[in-house]
Design a protein around this motif. Sequence first.
Motif, PDB file in Angstrom:
ATOM      1  N   GLU A 158       0.825  -1.219   0.000  1.00  0.00           N
ATOM      2  CA  GLU A 158       0.000   0.000   0.000  1.00  0.00           C
ATOM      3  C   GLU A 158       0.857   1.267   0.000  1.00  0.00           C
ATOM      4  OE1 GLU A 158      -2.766  -0.265   3.225  1.00  0.00           O
ATOM      5  OE2 GLU A 158      -3.934  -1.867   2.250  1.00  0.00           O
ATOM      6  N   ASN A 159       1.844   1.312  -0.903  1.00  0.00           N
ATOM      7  CA  ASN A 159       2.728   2.472  -1.111  1.00  0.00           C
ATOM      8  C   ASN A 159       3.634   2.754   0.078  1.00  0.00           C
ATOM      9  OD1 ASN A 159       1.617   3.135  -3.722  1.00  0.00           O
ATOM     10  ND2 ASN A 159      -0.188   3.903  -2.624  1.00  0.00           N
ATOM     11  N   ILE A 160       3.741   1.774   0.976  1.00  0.00           N
ATOM     12  CA  ILE A 160       4.668   1.894   2.104  1.00  0.00           C
ATOM     13  C   ILE A 160       5.842   0.968   1.832  1.00  0.00           C
ATOM     14  CG2 ILE A 160       4.975   1.671   4.589  1.00  0.00           C
ATOM     15  CD1 ILE A 160       1.950   1.982   4.895  1.00  0.00           C
ATOM     16  N   ILE A 161       7.066   1.491   1.901  1.00  0.00           N
ATOM     17  CA  ILE A 161       8.271   0.709   1.662  1.00  0.00           C
ATOM     18  C   ILE A 161       8.807   0.228   3.009  1.00  0.00           C
ATOM     19  CG2 ILE A 161      10.518   0.640   0.550  1.00  0.00           C
ATOM     20  CD1 ILE A 161       8.236   1.264  -1.343  1.00  0.00           C
ATOM     21  N   PHE A 162       9.048  -1.074   3.102  1.00  0.00           N
ATOM     22  CA  PHE A 162       9.596  -1.674   4.314  1.00  0.00           C
ATOM     23  C   PHE A 162      11.001  -2.185   4.001  1.00  0.00           C
ATOM     24  CE2 PHE A 162       5.026  -2.029   4.532  1.00  0.00           C
ATOM     25  CZ  PHE A 162       4.718  -1.645   5.840  1.00  0.00           C
ATOM     26  N   LEU A 163      11.965  -1.781   4.836  1.00  0.00           N
ATOM     27  CA  LEU A 163      13.359  -2.173   4.664  1.00  0.00           C
ATOM     28  C   LEU A 163      13.825  -2.879   5.929  1.00  0.00           C
ATOM     29  CD1 LEU A 163      14.617   1.254   3.207  1.00  0.00           C
ATOM     30  CD2 LEU A 163      13.969  -0.792   1.912  1.00  0.00           C
ATOM     31  N   PRO A 164      13.672  -4.221   5.991  1.00  0.00           N
ATOM     32  CA  PRO A 164      14.096  -4.949   7.200  1.00  0.00           C
ATOM     33  C   PRO A 164      15.613  -4.855   7.401  1.00  0.00           C
ATOM     34  CG  PRO A 164      12.594  -6.264   5.874  1.00  0.00           C
ATOM     35  CD  PRO A 164      12.992  -5.103   5.042  1.00  0.00           C
ATOM     36  N   ASP A 165      16.013  -4.552   8.617  1.00  0.00           N
ATOM     37  CA  ASP A 165      17.425  -4.517   9.001  1.00  0.00           C
ATOM     38  C   ASP A 165      17.668  -5.737   9.879  1.00  0.00           C
ATOM     39  OD1 ASP A 165      19.955  -4.064   9.903  1.00  0.00           O
ATOM     40  OD2 ASP A 165      19.585  -2.022  10.594  1.00  0.00           O
ATOM     41  N   GLN A 166      18.115  -6.823   9.256  1.00  0.00           N
ATOM     42  CA  GLN A 166      18.249  -8.084   9.979  1.00  0.00           C
ATOM     43  C   GLN A 166      19.428  -8.073  10.939  1.00  0.00           C
ATOM     44  OE1 GLN A 166      18.415 -10.818   6.677  1.00  0.00           O
ATOM     45  NE2 GLN A 166      16.185 -11.062   6.601  1.00  0.00           N
ATOM     46  N   LYS A 167      20.392  -7.215  10.665  1.00  0.00           N
ATOM     47  CA  LYS A 167      21.546  -7.139  11.561  1.00  0.00           C
ATOM     48  C   LYS A 167      21.164  -6.518  12.895  1.00  0.00           C
ATOM     49  CE  LYS A 167      26.249  -5.301  11.821  1.00  0.00           C
ATOM     50  NZ  LYS A 167      27.299  -4.527  11.105  1.00  0.00           N
ATOM     51  N   ASN A 168      20.347  -5.462  12.854  1.00  0.00           N
ATOM     52  CA  ASN A 168      19.956  -4.763  14.068  1.00  0.00           C
ATOM     53  C   ASN A 168      18.547  -5.130  14.535  1.00  0.00           C
ATOM     54  OD1 ASN A 168      22.422  -3.112  14.202  1.00  0.00           O
ATOM     55  ND2 ASN A 168      21.595  -2.072  12.384  1.00  0.00           N
ATOM     56  N   ARG A 169      17.910  -6.109  13.858  1.00  0.00           N
ATOM     57  CA  ARG A 169      16.574  -6.588  14.218  1.00  0.00           C
ATOM     58  C   ARG A 169      15.565  -5.456  14.334  1.00  0.00           C
ATOM     59  NH1 ARG A 169      15.799 -11.771  15.819  1.00  0.00           N
ATOM     60  NH2 ARG A 169      13.705 -11.242  15.088  1.00  0.00           N
ATOM     61  N   LYS A 170      15.548  -4.619  13.305  1.00  0.00           N
ATOM     62  CA  LYS A 170      14.556  -3.559  13.228  1.00  0.00           C
ATOM     63  C   LYS A 170      14.128  -3.410  11.778  1.00  0.00           C
ATOM     64  CE  LYS A 170      17.884   0.247  12.778  1.00  0.00           C
ATOM     65  NZ  LYS A 170      18.332   1.537  13.340  1.00  0.00           N
ATOM     66  N   THR A 171      13.113  -2.596  11.540  1.00  0.00           N
ATOM     67  CA  THR A 171      12.580  -2.396  10.198  1.00  0.00           C
ATOM     68  C   THR A 171      12.452  -0.915   9.928  1.00  0.00           C
ATOM     69  OG1 THR A 171      11.321  -4.452  10.365  1.00  0.00           O
ATOM     70  CG2 THR A 171      10.683  -2.908   8.632  1.00  0.00           C
ATOM     71  N   ILE A 172      13.038  -0.474   8.799  1.00  0.00           N
ATOM     72  CA  ILE A 172      12.908   0.912   8.354  1.00  0.00           C
ATOM     73  C   ILE A 172      11.648   1.015   7.507  1.00  0.00           C
ATOM     74  CG2 ILE A 172      13.988   2.779   7.069  1.00  0.00           C
ATOM     75  CD1 ILE A 172      16.679   1.406   7.575  1.00  0.00           C
ATOM     76  N   ILE A 173      10.855   2.069   7.743  1.00  0.00           N
ATOM     77  CA  ILE A 173       9.576   2.228   7.054  1.00  0.00           C
ATOM     78  C   ILE A 173       9.578   3.573   6.345  1.00  0.00           C
ATOM     79  CG2 ILE A 173       7.076   2.323   7.324  1.00  0.00           C
ATOM     80  CD1 ILE A 173       7.511   0.760   9.974  1.00  0.00           C
TER      81      ILE A 173
END
Length: 991
Positions: A188-203
């Motif tokens: 839905e036009n939201i970009i999710f960038l999982p950061d597996q090294k730091n166990r977080k997700t950039i939105i």
Amino acid sequence: MNLFYIIFIFFPLFFSAQGYASRWYNMDQGLPQNSIKDIVKDKYGFIWLSTDGGILRYDGNDFLLYNNFKTSNLNFGNFLGTKSKDLICFNNNDENCVLISDRTVKMLPNGKISKTYSMGNNVQYKRYYKSSFINNFFPETNCYYIISNSGTYFFNNHHIIYKKEKKPERKILSEFLMKRLRNAFEHENIIFLPDQKNRKTIILKDGTVSYDSKPSLYNDPESKIYWHQGTGQVFVINNGNIYQSKISNGILTLTFLMQYKKIEKELLYCMFYDEDSNKLYLGNVLKGLEIINLSNFYTSQKNIPFSGEFVYEALPFTSNSVISKQGFEYYKDKVNKIYSADFNYDRRYLVYDNSRNLLYVEFNKIHRRYRSSNYQTYDSISFPRKNVEGIFKINNNFAVNMADSRYEYYYLNIFADDQFKKAKNIFRFKTNINFVKELNKDSVYVGTTHGIYLLSISENKILKHFAKDLPIKEIQQTKDGNFWFTTHNRGFYFLKNDSVIRMPEDKNGYLSSAHHILEDHYGFFWISSNNGLFKTLKKSLLEYAKNKKTKVTWYRYTKEDGLLNNEFNGSANPSGNILENEEFVFPSMEGFVFFKPGETRVYYPKKNQLFIERAQVGKETINFTDTLYLKSDYKNAEIFLDFPYYHNIENIYIEARLEGSPNSKWEKIKNDRKFILNNIESGNYTLNIRFLGSENGQFSHKQIAINIIPFFYQTLWFKSFLIILGILLVVLIIHARTNLLRRMVKTLKHTLNSKDQELEITANKLKNETEYQQKIMESISHDMTTPIRFLVSISQRLNSTKDNELQKKYFDEIYHTSEQLFKFTLDLKEYTNLFKEENIFDHAENRIHDLAESKKLLFDQIALANNTTLSNLCDPHVTTKVNHNILSAILHNLIDNAVKNTQNGTILIKTEQKEEQQTEITISDTGKGMSQDQLEYYSFVFENIERESFVFKNYGLGLHMVIQLTKKINAQITFHKNTPQGTIVKIILKN
């Protein structure tokens, strides 16, 4: 922003219990090559694949290859959607682009579509819209970008830059490496960038950056994320488990699809999940296409080494489990061992007593396992001098089937309680008892190997015996109070007022071995069988019982739908259960099958997804819209029924009927989805296609027109023209004929007077010829009467004797007599044809030597077999104009007579030129020769045939025909004795 996750999944102990069917397709199955680059579904329901050998369309049965493009670059990559919901696909380096629209593929002109990469200010840009399990970041690409409806995001290995249309770009995040895009995805036009090294997700949303710091499967280092912007699908793979990601009201959810062990080791290019057909498509780099059919069938197995998984009787144990006689508790996803017991006695009966203790038959005893000890302790009940065969619970009573020591009689003992002290009723039967079912408090149905008995408990007698020729397997009562029963390979039946009505079977006859019937809350029957699980509407069966013309349809589940084995088991009590949690349980050869009817889907094509627009005539493919035009000289036309259906086509009952044809009836469409048109006459026809569109038995229809164009000579106007022309020709012919007759009458009047004498001579000749023919027929009749009478006589004797030697003798006599009669008729036919010959002279000269040589070659082998020499001594220069066929017949008969009558001798054929243009042909042999009487007879026949009456002697037809033909060509024939033996025949021809 805060991000919330919901994971809809229950973790069973054994995922292997979930059923699914998998099938691979590669070059061996017709793919152009094994690398599947991308997989999408169009708006019509067809699956499209891109490969290094072209574009493929898949409809569930066939792959249709499109590679006839004006380019040698057939290495196609990823699909993209268009605003009109069509598809586009670029080949390598975006050299060309094809458009997939209206179920076909065409190449677009260069410049028509914006490419996925571009150059600007020495920077190479590449659009990122699909991830891959293989590293697809190229070092020469300086910047990747993702297009969303809210704007475009650029990733240049240093920053994230956001640009909205008609607004300046701005940097929104620093220190971001491009390789971190590997698990990026969009919802839905939201970009999710999982950061597996730091166990977080950039939105990234509307050009702003936020973070979700909660660990999840998305940012788990063990997770791999596959995203395809064109399909809008996102998958998360973690330790072999495949999940599908969706978003609703800003909340990400993961739904478990299946467990695929070692999927991380597969070299995958792409994934696609078709929710409509519940299939998962995996595109492999090396192995081709894998299609996985997900299902809601669970097959529970105990997985004990060297132990079979086949199961039979079971009882509900908990709200979601069953227990078997062997002591195993089966859930849909695990198996527990409740008690241990060894069983060698194959009696498949299991019931609860009044205290919920388990009762079963083993070693001619009834065993009881006690619930109070968790079924660990048991005792047994024996019946002296009886063989215990089965046990049933009817109302509050218990029925035990026993056989005597010799198995001559079977006794149904009915006990008032579960202590089995004394039977209150005993009924004796001559055949084995397979099933017992209560009709009411007093009456009981007993199913045996020879029909059903109706018993009265209060009267202690058998009231009725019916269905005597049917081997009964199970008798069941459904919610509406109706009774049904299954048989051993004789179908299943509706039992109404003690009369039986056989139910229609499936088109393959698998329901002849139906086992058990379970009824769900939706009005459907589920019937297990030896070959699949069947589902049908109960209402349609009841309507069929009233009206045999009612069409009953079946939906069959097989291994393709997730079953481990198509063979279910019956002949047990019970062989099917409904649990408190509404799960159905059937025993099979691979374990107990669990499923919930409301969650087990059926699949039917949509009405608007049947497309009839292609046909094949010879090697030519014809595309059409609503009407198929064919030339009259076509021999075979294959009409393709294109519809996206990815399950068993037999479940949709697709049929075709050609209206307007002589044989207009419904025909089954085979799995190839083609209708074959063979040699139909010219005219206009309607092809009607129908298929089952829902489980309620409603059919959908589709029609196309077929116009077979006639040739000009097949049209109505041409036939009318021919009729008019024919009438005119008849009038003209009549007119011309009338004029001709008038002229002929006038001419005849002038010539009649001058022809009287000539006619008189001709009449005399005709009279003599008629008399001769009459004599010939008398001779023929005489020659044929005797052998035919002999054949009749010998046939009667053959019919009345059984002696093999006499039969052989009679057959031999029939053979030789028939052979002579056959030769006789051949001579007759040859004579008849030559007698009609009008021309006795040819236009060209015929060499007598050549004619004699052809006959010599014909009879050489026969003469050689008689040790006879046949020599052609004719002068090669002697010729004649006498009719070739007549002269050939004369020589044939004379040489044939010489060969047949000469053994160990010689036959000579000579010619001699005489005076006054006469040629003499001499045929001499040294055989047994004619008798003096024969010589005189044939000489007499030749000299007197036209002027005297005489009787033919029984010397055969051949020489009579020779004499007649000799007379016909105005020649002479004489017969002489040869010295020392044999015959000489001389023919003098007038040239």
